[in-house]
Design an enzyme around this catalytic site. Structure first.
Site, PDB file in Angstrom:
ATOM      1  N   SER A  66       0.837  -1.196   0.000  1.00 16.30           N
ATOM      2  CA  SER A  66       0.000   0.000   0.000  1.00 16.30           C
ATOM      3  C   SER A  66       0.871   1.245   0.000  1.00 16.30           C
ATOM      4  CB  SER A  66      -0.865  -0.014   1.264  1.00 16.30           C
ATOM      5  OG  SER A  66      -1.416   1.254   1.491  1.00 16.30           O
ATOM      6  N   TYR A  83      -2.275  -1.322  10.801  1.00  9.16           N
ATOM      7  CA  TYR A  83      -2.477  -1.802   9.424  1.00  9.16           C
ATOM      8  C   TYR A  83      -1.299  -1.390   8.545  1.00  9.16           C
ATOM      9  CZ  TYR A  83      -3.959  -1.967   4.593  1.00  9.16           C
ATOM     10  OH  TYR A  83      -3.988  -2.206   3.238  1.00  9.16           O
ATOM     11  N   LYS A  96       1.882  -3.697   6.740  1.00  9.09           N
ATOM     12  CA  LYS A  96       2.309  -3.731   5.324  1.00  9.09           C
ATOM     13  C   LYS A  96       3.808  -3.457   5.226  1.00  9.09           C
ATOM     14  CE  LYS A  96      -1.589  -4.649   3.361  1.00  9.09           C
ATOM     15  NZ  LYS A  96      -1.787  -5.972   2.763  1.00  9.09           N
TER      16      LYS A  96
END
Ligand code: NAD
Ligand code: UDP
Length: 343
Positions: free
Chosen positions: A130, A155, A159
């Site tokens: 991302s 989150y 990643k």
């Protein structure tokens, strides 16, 4: 090729599975349906059969990427050439409340998957990363030569951690070839109107929220801040069509032919504001979107977009679909499936 797609029933996964099947690949999907439903894959098959006139070569397995025994059995039963790994949890706010679930699924799950792949001799991987890995202080537009930055929630950190795990793996083991695809903001739906984004509960993201206001499931959109230092005061993002994003995975797969780990931005290179998104959706749908200006959302960055040159040069990939198509396809999906896959 025979491709294992983890999380293939989800939003981006289902669109990618369509493109893989239409291109003639065999696909095995592994999904635990924690944020999706099997009906999405039935619709994927329908789209592919309509497009090709042949039965889709799709195998579906209900299961979890954290289940090593299941993975070992899967790799033994199916001669997998490469893996596209979408499975994971993705709600930023929820990740703040449930960090252990996010690290277990996103980081632990990926480690287990890679261990099973390595044991089976499968060493080609495309990973869903991302733009969030650039962190809070990166200059725009984001370019892959920037280091990963300071992430602001579990989150995003998950990643960044997986990117590091995969980088270390490739450094240690020259059989591995990995593409880290850094998505910007995927929106839209398949032009058939059969598959699209189906968030459970109140949508966190802008596009499904706007679409649910248009269909009457939500009364009004809250625009989180109109006092940013941007042309109209609302935040800017780089929105790209989910079908363009799906095609990016096929191009990345094709490029996995030498031992390496490479990161690629997948975005349009253009920034669009929240207000412009509302206006573009109104134009495409013919519906008025009720909105109010609300306080800023914690953690939001004012504006970021991609420098997508590396993907253009090395993968021969560019986002082709216009904002109008993104809006029209979102509206077709939402208006023909007012409750998503559930009725
Ligand atoms: P999604 O939730 O629609 O799809 C994820 C799929 O993975 C779901 O079908 C879910 O049931 C499955 N899954 C989750 N945990 C699993 C597990 N432990 N085992 C097996 N299956 C599991 O999400 P999406 O929008 O399609 O995103 C796909 C990937 O792309 C995710 O890794 C996400 O973090 C990443 N990503 C998404 C965006 C975005 O804006 N949608 C942006 C950047 C990155
Ligand atoms: N946004 C908004 N109202 C919403 C959801 C999002 O104004 O109900 C804004 C948000 O502040 C951000 C942009 O829309 O500026 C995109 O948000 P989204 O959550 O879709 O993507 P991300 O923040 O992850 O880039």
């Amino acid at each position: 090729m025979r491709i294992l797609v983890t999380g293939g029933a989800g939003y981006i996964g289902s669109h990618t599975v369509v493109e893989l099947l239409v291109a003639g690949h065999n696909v095995v999907v592994l999904d635990n349906y924690c944020n999706s439903a099997p009906v999405a894959l039935q619709r994927v098959s329908d789209i592919v059969e309509q497009a090709t006139g042949a039965q889709a070569s799709l195998t579906t397995i209900e299961g979890d990427i954290r289940d090593r025994a299941l993975l070992d059995q899967l790799f033994e039963e199916h001669a997998i050439d490469a893996v596209i790994h979408f499975a994971g949890l993705k709600a930023v706010g929820e990740s703040v409340d449930k960090p252990l679930e996010y690290y277990e699924n996103n980081v632990g799950g990926t480690v287990t998957l890679c261990q099973a792949m390595d044991a089976a001799g499968v060493t080609r991987l495309v990973f869903s990363s991302s733009a969030t890995v650039y962190g809070e202080d990166a200059p725009v537009p984001y370019v892959e030569t920037l280091p990963r930055g300071r992430t602001s929630n579990p989150y995003g950190t998950s990643k960044a951690m997986v990117e590091q795990v995969l980088t270390d793996l490739c450094r240690a083991n020259s059989r591995w070839s990995v593409a880290l695809l850094r998505y910007f903001n995927p929106i839209g739906a398949h032009p058939s109107g059969l598959i699209g984004e189906d968030p459970q509960g109140i949508p966190n993201n802008l596009m499904p929220y706007i679409a649910q206001v248009a269909i009457g499931r939500r009364s009004e959109l809250s625009i989180f801040g109109d006092d940013y230092d941007t042309p109209d005061g609302t935040c800017q993002r780089d929105y790209l069509h989910v079908v363009d994003l799906a095609i990016g995975h096929l191009k990345a797969l094709r490029a996995l032919n030498e031992p390496s780990v490479k990161a690629y931005n997948l975005g349009t290179g253009r920034a669009c504001s929240v207000m412009e998104m509302v206006q573009a959706f109104e134009k495409a749908s013919g519906r008025k979107i009720a909105y109010r200006i609300a306080p800023r959302r914690a953690g939001d960055l004012p504006a970021f977009w991609a420098n997508p040159s590396k993907a253009a040069q090395e993968l021969n990939w560019q986002a082709k679909r216009s904002l109008e198509e993104m809006m029209a396809d979102t509206w077709r999906w939402q208006s023909t499936n007012p409750n998503g896959y559930h009725g």
